[in-house]
Scaffold this motif. Sequence first.
Motif, short mmCIF file in Angstrom:
data_model
loop_
_atom_site.label_atom_id
_atom_site.label_comp_id
_atom_site.label_asym_id
_atom_site.label_seq_id
_atom_site.Cartn_x
_atom_site.Cartn_y
_atom_site.Cartn_z
N VAL A 220 -12.08 -14.84 8.06
CA VAL A 220 -12.01 -14.09 9.32
C VAL A 220 -10.61 -13.50 9.41
CG1 VAL A 220 -11.97 -14.26 11.85
CG2 VAL A 220 -13.74 -15.45 10.53
N ARG A 221 -10.54 -12.21 9.67
CA ARG A 221 -9.27 -11.52 9.80
C ARG A 221 -9.23 -10.84 11.16
NH1 ARG A 221 -9.69 -8.34 5.84
NH2 ARG A 221 -8.61 -9.62 4.29
N ASN A 222 -8.24 -11.19 11.97
CA ASN A 222 -8.09 -10.60 13.30
C ASN A 222 -9.38 -10.69 14.12
OD1 ASN A 222 -5.40 -9.92 12.69
ND2 ASN A 222 -6.06 -8.00 11.73
N GLY A 223 -10.04 -11.85 14.02
CA GLY A 223 -11.21 -12.12 14.84
C GLY A 223 -12.54 -11.72 14.26
N ALA A 224 -12.56 -10.96 13.17
CA ALA A 224 -13.82 -10.48 12.59
C ALA A 224 -14.04 -11.04 11.19
CB ALA A 224 -13.81 -8.95 12.53
#
Length: 534
Positions: A517-521
């Motif tokens: 998950v990167r920056n919430g996504a």
Amino acid sequence: QKEDIPMRTLFQNGWLYDGTGAPARRGSLLIDGETIAAVDAPEGAQADLVLDCEGLAVAPGFIDSHSHNDWFACRPDPLPYFAPFLEQGIATQVAGNCGFSPFGWEAGTPHRALIGSGLFSRGDAQGDLSTLEGFVHASQDRLPLNLHPLLGHMSSRISIAGRDSRPLCGDELKRQDFLLERELDAGAGGISFGLMYEPDRYAPYAELKRAALIAKKYDRPLAVHARACSAASTSYHPPFGGRAHNLRALDEMLSLARETGVSLQFSHLIFVGAKTWRTVEESLRLIERANRAGCSFFYDSYAMMYGASVITVVLPAWYLTLPREKRRSPAIRARLAVEIGVTKRLLGFDFSDIQIAWAGAKHASLTGRTVSEIAAHWGVSDLQAYLRLVDDTDGTARVLMHKYLTPEILERLMSDGRCLYMTDAWIEDEGMQNPAAFCCFPEFLRIAREKHTLARTIRQMTGATADRFGLKDRGYLREGAFADLVVFNPRMVAPGADVNGRPVGVRQVFVNGRQAVRNGAAVDGVCAGRFLLK
């Protein structure tokens, strides 16, 4: 360097929650490849990726102690089914609960279509999934997060005798033993029962004890969806009177734990119906007493006031075993109406608390409505509408059942160290989604923030769960442990404004050192997970 290859990553200046329940401490953490290299990384530590965690919490990746995502792991593209869980901060799921697993059955069974009991299916999965070995082979290169698979007792029982409402005979019991031992030998993490579902609800105590002894022999836990979660239940006859039925169901499992010595995980300790809520303290006293006497008896809970199930879960066994033509008899309907009517009054639970999640394309327009609303729309009684939905879907309609908990009961369970945290949710291809698939763990964290219990809550969703299921080198921030990590904002983590959307405050998730998950996504195409076998 490719993003899907583990590399050195430095989580700089975060608040480290190590999974032990100790207060957070400020520091930097370094991972190298798939493991944690340093929990107190020195200033100037070199890394390929540096994440500024100022003001953020860094914790072990959360472990969902009760999941059904094994049914989606073997799909050609499993990420859509797993992304919402990753975005909650979940790095590992214990799957195969409530007696349901996609593996563990006789390959030549004529009852293959019944496996999953209408609630789950293997969809477009390819390959022989009858064994754990085949299931792993079909799934292992595409897992977005880690899976610890339990063996569903119902899957093996269905393959032997379908939905027959009878005890298994001698040869059938031997075949069942073989299936259970075959999958435990292959690395299944334990066995699960679904005693409120067909056909496990027909299994006598002796059959359950036999399976529990096999779990004990392998030193694996037994996870149990008990016969009743309410003070009055159609799982017992008569469906009312005497000791509260949820306490009887708990008594049965406490006896099983005492007689066999198996480590028992009581699935979703819930209290269905307003008049069941008075049994909370007695239930917890029984569990406490059993553990003081030497039993290993834990339970799990979700953060929602409702849960997903199949529509027939409230029907009595005597009715379900009747041929369909006999079910329509006026005398049968009158008996059923009396039993359900009395049960509803005793429970403080009604058809207005049963919400249709999916009842097939024929009834697609009914999605999201309660049975009572549908009855008013059709101009029939609540019971008539309910039975029509049962018949039209052959008992496979999916529902959300409300009045499972109250906020006060949930906080009481969360304060108990024997309570593990779970979602008990999955993503459906059609119909209404269960919001727990998107926001359950963030809701736990929101409550913990308000109650100032964040370190303890993180412990129960990380280290405590890893210890319970024997997940070696998971659930803790310590050197040499696997780099399953979540970074979140402790001041704002919560469900999103849309409960079927991404939560607020979860920033990064790493699984086995890979960023999932990167920056919430969720990262597109992520395949960072692996099977955690025994």
